[in-house]
Design a protein around this motif. Structure first.
Motif, PDB file in Angstrom:
ATOM      1  N   THR A 262       0.861  -1.180   0.000  1.00 22.59           N
ATOM      2  CA  THR A 262       0.000   0.000   0.000  1.00 22.59           C
ATOM      3  C   THR A 262       0.898   1.231   0.000  1.00 22.59           C
ATOM      4  OG1 THR A 262      -1.709  -1.159   1.247  1.00 22.59           O
ATOM      5  CG2 THR A 262      -1.835   1.232   1.188  1.00 22.59           C
ATOM      6  N   SER A 264       1.377   5.428  -0.479  1.00 21.66           N
ATOM      7  CA  SER A 264       0.724   6.736  -0.387  1.00 21.66           C
ATOM      8  C   SER A 264       1.763   7.819  -0.602  1.00 21.66           C
ATOM      9  CB  SER A 264       0.060   6.905   0.984  1.00 21.66           C
ATOM     10  OG  SER A 264      -0.529   8.190   1.098  1.00 21.66           O
ATOM     11  N   SER A 275      -3.119   7.494  -3.140  1.00 20.75           N
ATOM     12  CA  SER A 275      -2.947   6.161  -2.573  1.00 20.75           C
ATOM     13  C   SER A 275      -3.201   5.103  -3.632  1.00 20.75           C
ATOM     14  CB  SER A 275      -3.903   5.951  -1.395  1.00 20.75           C
ATOM     15  OG  SER A 275      -3.660   6.899  -0.377  1.00 20.75           O
ATOM     16  N   TYR A 276      -2.349   4.099  -3.675  1.00 21.17           N
ATOM     17  CA  TYR A 276      -2.521   3.053  -4.668  1.00 21.17           C
ATOM     18  C   TYR A 276      -1.850   1.768  -4.197  1.00 21.17           C
ATOM     19  CZ  TYR A 276       2.228   4.432  -6.051  1.00 21.17           C
ATOM     20  OH  TYR A 276       3.572   4.732  -6.051  1.00 21.17           O
ATOM     21  N   THR A 277      -2.086   0.693  -4.951  1.00 16.78           N
ATOM     22  CA  THR A 277      -1.618  -0.646  -4.585  1.00 16.78           C
ATOM     23  C   THR A 277      -0.582  -1.140  -5.580  1.00 16.78           C
ATOM     24  OG1 THR A 277      -3.803  -1.139  -3.677  1.00 16.78           O
ATOM     25  CG2 THR A 277      -2.372  -3.017  -4.129  1.00 16.78           C
ATOM     26  N   ASN A 345      -3.861  -5.532  -9.755  1.00 16.31           N
ATOM     27  CA  ASN A 345      -3.584  -5.749  -8.337  1.00 16.31           C
ATOM     28  C   ASN A 345      -4.278  -7.015  -7.838  1.00 16.31           C
ATOM     29  OD1 ASN A 345      -2.136  -3.286  -8.270  1.00 16.31           O
ATOM     30  ND2 ASN A 345      -4.048  -2.157  -7.992  1.00 16.31           N
ATOM     31  N   THR A 356      -7.725  -6.128  -5.644  1.00 19.06           N
ATOM     32  CA  THR A 356      -7.871  -4.811  -5.026  1.00 19.06           C
ATOM     33  C   THR A 356      -8.140  -3.777  -6.109  1.00 19.06           C
ATOM     34  OG1 THR A 356      -6.386  -5.371  -3.197  1.00 19.06           O
ATOM     35  CG2 THR A 356      -6.756  -3.035  -3.624  1.00 19.06           C
ATOM     36  N   ASP A 358      -8.254   0.178  -6.660  1.00 22.42           N
ATOM     37  CA  ASP A 358      -7.768   1.408  -6.030  1.00 22.42           C
ATOM     38  C   ASP A 358      -8.837   2.501  -6.028  1.00 22.42           C
ATOM     39  OD1 ASP A 358      -5.254   0.552  -5.276  1.00 22.42           O
ATOM     40  OD2 ASP A 358      -4.330   1.077  -7.191  1.00 22.42           O
ATOM     41  N   GLN A 361     -11.280   3.807  -8.941  1.00 21.14           N
ATOM     42  CA  GLN A 361     -11.454   2.748  -9.933  1.00 21.14           C
ATOM     43  C   GLN A 361     -12.901   2.263  -9.991  1.00 21.14           C
ATOM     44  OE1 GLN A 361      -8.543  -0.401  -9.748  1.00 21.14           O
ATOM     45  NE2 GLN A 361      -9.566  -1.638 -11.304  1.00 21.14           N
ATOM     46  N   TYR A 365     -12.777   8.713  -4.387  1.00 19.37           N
ATOM     47  CA  TYR A 365     -11.629   8.626  -3.488  1.00 19.37           C
ATOM     48  C   TYR A 365     -12.062   8.360  -2.053  1.00 19.37           C
ATOM     49  CZ  TYR A 365      -7.283   9.764  -1.085  1.00 19.37           C
ATOM     50  OH  TYR A 365      -6.170   9.697  -0.294  1.00 19.37           O
ATOM     51  N   PRO A 369     -10.013   2.067  -1.170  1.00 18.84           N
ATOM     52  CA  PRO A 369      -9.838   0.873  -2.002  1.00 18.84           C
ATOM     53  C   PRO A 369     -10.899  -0.172  -1.688  1.00 18.84           C
ATOM     54  CG  PRO A 369      -8.221   0.905  -0.242  1.00 18.84           C
ATOM     55  CD  PRO A 369      -8.937   2.224  -0.168  1.00 18.84           C
TER      56      PRO A 369
END
Length: 394
Positions: A262, A264, A275-277, A345, A356, A358, A361, A365, A369
């Motif tokens: 994870t 950020s 934030s993303y994976t 992911n 996952t 994000d 997606q 926001y 996730p």
């Protein structure tokens, strides 16, 4: 007559001697009853979920106090616990030993390198909904001072040759350019298998690249935060930029390891962090990164199968949340459509493939996730039987 009398006396004496000797033998072999020892396959009852016939090694990750991250290794043999832990930002192991009773009450005393007791953990050992062990409670000094809460969660690490996973960190503060880096990533130790080092190098390359890209963005030449004029003061309360990263071990076996990161990052002045994976699924048997297609039969429509399951699961989740739901059909249909970019992911778990999605997606926001576990039962017709996850399909 005299001779017959003598014969009778000899016979009587022989009978007496025979019974006397027999009685002595009986007395010499008779002993008091002894307590029965444990049978060879004695089972040790565990307070949460069954029994074991041997000592178990378990790995935990968690926190103590408000910020200190720690890792702990415990060997459980019946009610006896032994092991060690370390603070991830320090890296020095501290020995622990103690007990867990039939009700799950844990007491662990910690000792420094000189054998002096330096603290004690007291908490509760229990299972979560997935069967993983959790330990939570309070840490104090031996005299009860300086109480701090702690929480530990079992990591699914099942290496059979003594390997361990330790957290490594990249930490840096740059007051001039006003940024901070706090990145954590896993490394396998204790192995002579070169494929484990290939995994380590793959992880290091990923995280070093992310740090390098972030630092490049922070330089004035790249449009980042300009350096202050000589002699100018930088208010200590001003908000700068940062990048942070943590990880979760989803699976760690001799042949497979699956990690979810994870990440950020925040640029000064932005409305919120980005934030993303990131994931790494590594084939330790062959020493290579896995692609999603490697799990399925050639020509299988695996993206369609994943998409169908995930869309249904996300819609069900949104319906359950009712008026508070932030997910809607349009977001879900687009973000979980059968496109490869929507399924970057993914991780390998024992019960299924974790996917996952994000932020932005399949929802705004603020929704954060979204996670879906696709059970292998829903994919068993297209999973490659001799492939990486064939071992989990029943």
């Amino acid at each position: 007559m005299t001779i017959n009398l003598q014969k009778q006396m000899c016979l009587a004496l022989a009978v007496i001697l025979f019974f006397g000797i027999s009685a002595c033998r009986k007395n010499s072999t008779t002993t008091e009853p002894t307590a029965a020892g444990p049978p060879e396959n004695t089972e040790r009852q565990h307070p949460e979920g069954g029994a074991t016939t041997a000592a178990e090694t378990k790995f935990f990750k968690g926190s103590i106090g408000s910020a200190l991250g720690l890792q702990m290794k415990l060997v459980r043999d019946g009610e006896k616990l032994t092991g060690s832990y370390l603070y991830q930002k320090v890296g020095k192991k501290i020995d622990v030993r103690g007990t867990v009773d039939k009700d799950g009450n844990v007491t662990l005393e910690e000792f420094d390198s000189n054998g002096k007791q330096t603290g004690v953990f007291k908490g509760l050992w229990k299972q979560d909904e997935n069967g993983a062990i959790e330990i939570a409670g309070n840490w104090t000094k031996p005299n009860g001072d300086k109480k701090a809460t702690f929480s530990l969660h079992e990591e699914p690490i099942e290496f059979s040759h003594g390997e361990e996973i330790v957290a490594q960190q990249i930490r840096e503060k740059n007051k001039k350019l006003k940024y901070e880096i706090d990145v954590e990533y896993p490394q396998v130790t204790g192995s002579v298998n070169p494929n484990f080092e290939k995994f380590n190098q793959t992880v290091r390359n990923l995280m070093n690249r992310k740090v390098a890209d972030f630092k490049k963005e922070m330089t004035p030449e790249s449009g980042g935060e300009p350096a202050p004029e000589p002699g100018s003061e930088t208010p200590s309360e001003s908000l700068g930029s940062d990048i942070t990263s943590g990880y979760t071990v989803v699976l760690a076996k001799d042949d497979l390891i699956s990690i979810e990161f994870t990440v950020s990052s925040y640029s000064a002045g932005a409305a919120h962090p980005n934030s993303y994976t990131e994931v790494i699924n590594f084939d330790l048997k062959n020493g290579k990164l896995l692609k999603l297609a490697d799990l399925f039969l050639p020509g299988a429509k695996y993206l369609q199968a994943l998409s169908t399951y995930c869309i249904q699961a996300l819609k069900k989740q949104a319906k359950a949340e009712g008026a508070d739901a932030m997910l809607d059909d349009d977001w879900i249909q687009k973000g979980a459509a059968p496109d490869l970019t929507n399924y970057d992911n993914w991780t390998i778990a024992k019960k299924g493939l974790g996917v996952t999605f994000d932020p932005y997606q399949v929802g705004p926001y603020a929704a954060g996730p979204q996670h879906v576990l696709v059970p292998y039962a829903a994919l068993k017709e297209i999973i490659k039987p001799d492939g990486p996850v064939g071992q989990f399909v029943k």
